[in-house]
Write a protein that holds these residues in place. Structure first.
Motif, PDB file in Angstrom:
ATOM      1  N   ARG A 150     -10.804   1.738  -5.713  1.00  0.00           N
ATOM      2  CA  ARG A 150     -10.383   0.445  -5.139  1.00  0.00           C
ATOM      3  C   ARG A 150     -11.473  -0.144  -4.295  1.00  0.00           C
ATOM      4  NH1 ARG A 150      -4.839  -0.976  -5.485  1.00  0.00           N
ATOM      5  NH2 ARG A 150      -3.935   0.535  -6.802  1.00  0.00           N
ATOM      6  N   PRO A 187       0.831  -1.208   0.000  1.00  0.00           N
ATOM      7  CA  PRO A 187       0.000   0.000   0.000  1.00  0.00           C
ATOM      8  C   PRO A 187       0.864   1.256   0.000  1.00  0.00           C
ATOM      9  CG  PRO A 187      -0.663  -1.501   1.750  1.00  0.00           C
ATOM     10  CD  PRO A 187       0.625  -2.019   1.200  1.00  0.00           C
ATOM     11  N   ASP A 220      -3.111   4.214  -2.832  1.00  0.00           N
ATOM     12  CA  ASP A 220      -4.168   3.613  -2.024  1.00  0.00           C
ATOM     13  C   ASP A 220      -4.947   4.593  -1.155  1.00  0.00           C
ATOM     14  OD1 ASP A 220      -3.797   0.567  -2.439  1.00  0.00           O
ATOM     15  OD2 ASP A 220      -1.777   1.363  -2.206  1.00  0.00           O
TER      16      ASP A 220
END
Length: 134
Positions: A134, A77, A99
């Motif tokens: 995401r 991440p 992220d």
């Protein structure tokens, strides 16, 4: 948990390191530019990267893209910690595979929260800076 800080400003690196020191079981690595950050990510395999976007030479967006395009680092991440609060930079960071996105000045509670969320492997979903794709 291993955390990589990629930040060219020494004061900001110290601040992030001091915030992260409040957590148990955290090993911290630091890079002052994107090239060294990428190299450390490849060798140390951190569990989380805190990435400034405005870096000398290669910027944090390009560095994030490189990390996310490489099989050995794509699952790490990458969280932007940047003074850029403009939608254009934020969108470019997410398009590069980032992220989560947090703006400076740093909020201690937000930094601790994002680290704790990633510590459990659950990602930063639900935080204000999450990647909407995401």
């Amino acid at each position: 948990m291993k955390i990589l800080i990629v930040e060219d400003n020494g004061v900001n690196r110290v601040l992030l390191r001091d915030i992260l020191a409040l957590l148990d079981g955290v090993e911290i690595f630091e890079a002052a530019d994107a090239e060294n950050g990428i190299a450390l990510a490849r060798t140390k395999k951190p569990d989380l990267v805190l990435m400034d976007l405005q870096l000398p030479g290669l910027d944090g967006i390009a560095a994030t893209r490189i990390l996310k395009d490489a099989p050995e680092t794509r699952k790490i991440p990458v969280v932007a910690v940047s003074s850029y609060a403009f939608p254009r930079e934020k969108n470019a960071f997410f398009e590069a595979g980032g992220d989560a996105y947090y703006t400076k000045p740093l909020n201690v509670d937000e930094i601790l929260e994002v680290v704790e969320r990633y510590r459990g492997g659950g990602g930063a979903r639900g935080t204000k800076g999450e990647n909407p794709g995401r």
